[in-house]
Design a protein around this motif. Structure first.
Motif, short mmCIF file in Angstrom:
data_model
loop_
_atom_site.label_atom_id
_atom_site.label_comp_id
_atom_site.label_asym_id
_atom_site.label_seq_id
_atom_site.Cartn_x
_atom_site.Cartn_y
_atom_site.Cartn_z
N UNK A 134 0.80 -1.20 0.00
CA UNK A 134 0.00 0.00 0.00
C UNK A 134 0.85 1.27 0.00
N UNK A 135 2.09 1.21 0.47
CA UNK A 135 2.92 2.40 0.49
C UNK A 135 3.11 2.99 -0.90
N UNK A 136 3.20 2.12 -1.91
CA UNK A 136 3.40 2.62 -3.27
C UNK A 136 2.19 3.39 -3.76
N UNK A 137 1.05 3.20 -3.15
CA UNK A 137 -0.16 3.89 -3.55
C UNK A 137 0.04 5.40 -3.52
N UNK A 138 0.71 5.90 -2.49
CA UNK A 138 0.94 7.34 -2.37
C UNK A 138 1.79 7.88 -3.52
N UNK A 139 2.76 7.09 -3.94
CA UNK A 139 3.71 7.58 -4.93
C UNK A 139 3.16 7.54 -6.35
N UNK A 140 2.22 6.69 -6.63
CA UNK A 140 1.73 6.58 -8.01
C UNK A 140 0.41 7.28 -8.23
N UNK A 141 -0.30 7.60 -7.18
CA UNK A 141 -1.63 8.14 -7.34
C UNK A 141 -1.61 9.66 -7.32
N UNK A 142 -1.95 10.25 -8.44
CA UNK A 142 -2.00 11.70 -8.55
C UNK A 142 -3.46 12.13 -8.37
N UNK A 143 -3.97 11.91 -7.20
CA UNK A 143 -5.38 12.16 -6.91
C UNK A 143 -5.46 12.86 -5.57
N UNK A 144 -6.28 13.86 -5.47
CA UNK A 144 -6.43 14.57 -4.20
C UNK A 144 -7.84 14.36 -3.68
N UNK A 145 -7.94 13.79 -2.50
CA UNK A 145 -9.24 13.62 -1.88
C UNK A 145 -9.68 14.96 -1.31
N UNK B 160 -13.79 8.27 -5.54
CA UNK B 160 -12.55 7.70 -6.05
C UNK B 160 -12.62 6.18 -6.05
N UNK B 161 -13.24 5.60 -5.01
CA UNK B 161 -13.35 4.14 -4.91
C UNK B 161 -14.20 3.55 -6.02
N UNK B 162 -15.23 4.26 -6.41
CA UNK B 162 -16.09 3.79 -7.50
C UNK B 162 -15.29 3.68 -8.79
N UNK B 163 -14.51 4.71 -9.09
CA UNK B 163 -13.68 4.70 -10.30
C UNK B 163 -12.61 3.63 -10.19
N UNK B 164 -11.96 3.52 -9.04
CA UNK B 164 -10.90 2.53 -8.85
C UNK B 164 -11.42 1.11 -9.06
N UNK B 165 -12.69 0.87 -8.71
CA UNK B 165 -13.28 -0.46 -8.87
C UNK B 165 -13.75 -0.73 -10.30
N UNK C 109 -2.23 -2.09 -8.85
CA UNK C 109 -2.00 -0.67 -8.68
C UNK C 109 -2.05 0.06 -10.01
N UNK C 110 -1.45 -0.50 -11.04
CA UNK C 110 -1.45 0.13 -12.36
C UNK C 110 -2.87 0.24 -12.92
N UNK D 268 -8.17 5.96 -12.69
CA UNK D 268 -8.24 7.30 -12.12
C UNK D 268 -7.65 8.34 -13.08
N UNK D 269 -6.56 7.98 -13.74
CA UNK D 269 -5.95 8.88 -14.72
C UNK D 269 -6.91 9.20 -15.85
N UNK D 270 -7.65 8.19 -16.31
CA UNK D 270 -8.61 8.40 -17.40
C UNK D 270 -9.67 9.42 -17.01
N UNK D 271 -10.15 9.35 -15.77
CA UNK D 271 -11.14 10.32 -15.30
C UNK D 271 -10.53 11.70 -15.22
N UNK D 272 -9.31 11.79 -14.71
CA UNK D 272 -8.64 13.09 -14.61
C UNK D 272 -8.43 13.71 -15.99
N UNK D 273 -8.03 12.91 -16.95
CA UNK D 273 -7.75 13.43 -18.29
C UNK D 273 -9.02 13.93 -18.97
N UNK D 274 -10.16 13.37 -18.61
CA UNK D 274 -11.41 13.82 -19.22
C UNK D 274 -12.00 15.03 -18.51
N UNK D 275 -11.39 15.46 -17.40
CA UNK D 275 -11.88 16.61 -16.65
C UNK D 275 -11.67 17.89 -17.45
#
Length: 168
Positions: free
Chosen positions: A1-12, A31-36, A131-132, A138-145
């Motif tokens: 789970x530690x790698x989650x912080x380093x790869x996720x460019x998401x702000x809650x 965020x959980x809905x998109x991640x799933x 993780x990828x 999540x990246x796909x959602x961000x890019x469509x913002x």
């Protein structure tokens, strides 16, 4: 789970959001809905989430998300991929009881995180997501913002939006 912080460019962020901005900018449940693997949707109540999400756990996650300050809220990121863990009615009831017995008003945020961790240990665990895969979704959602940052969808904001958007 530690790698989650380093790869996720998401702000809650606090509250529900009509759509995230380029910063991610959603609550933990959105965020959980998109991640799933589900399409993005605002979450104003946990009952609107897909059936595979545990209602008591998502309710607690929403509470922690909305009561935390901006820095504390980011400690919820590792839990994003763990909320899709709905179980039998009996197990969901056990989670509800566990949360009500362990959650107190004047608890530190860290202690509240431990209650979330304890509730997640009861019953079925969420499927382990690569993780990828989570990052890609999540990246796909961000890019469509369209907006650089998300704006919380508060009642007052909804009224203002209604005035600004012409009806057809």
């Amino acid at each position: 789970m530690d790698t989650f912080y380093h790869i996720l460019n998401w702000k809650l962020k606090r509250g529900s959001h009509p759509f995230p901005g380029k910063d991610g900018g959603t609550c933990i449940n959105e965020a959980a809905i998109v991640a799933a693997g589900f399409p993005y949707q605002p979450v104003r109540a946990v009952e609107t989430m897909p059936a595979c999400f545990s209602r008591p756990i998502c309710r607690l996650a929403m509470l922690l998300n909305d009561e935390a300050d901006d820095a504390e809220r980011q400690f919820l990121l590792p839990f994003v991929a763990r909320l899709a863990c709905a179980d039998t009615a009996k197990v969901e009831w056990e989670r509800e009881i566990y949360i009500s017995q362990h959650l107190r008003r004047r608890m530190s945020f860290q202690d509240r995180l431990e209650v979330l961790e304890g509730a997640l240990a009861i019953g079925r665990q969420a499927d382990v997501l690569v993780t990828e895969e989570v990052r890609s979704r999540l990246d796909a959602v961000q890019q469509s913002a369209k907006a650089p940052t998300s704006v919380a969808d508060h009642l007052k904001f909804s009224k203002i939006k209604a005035w600004l958007v012409p009806t057809l």
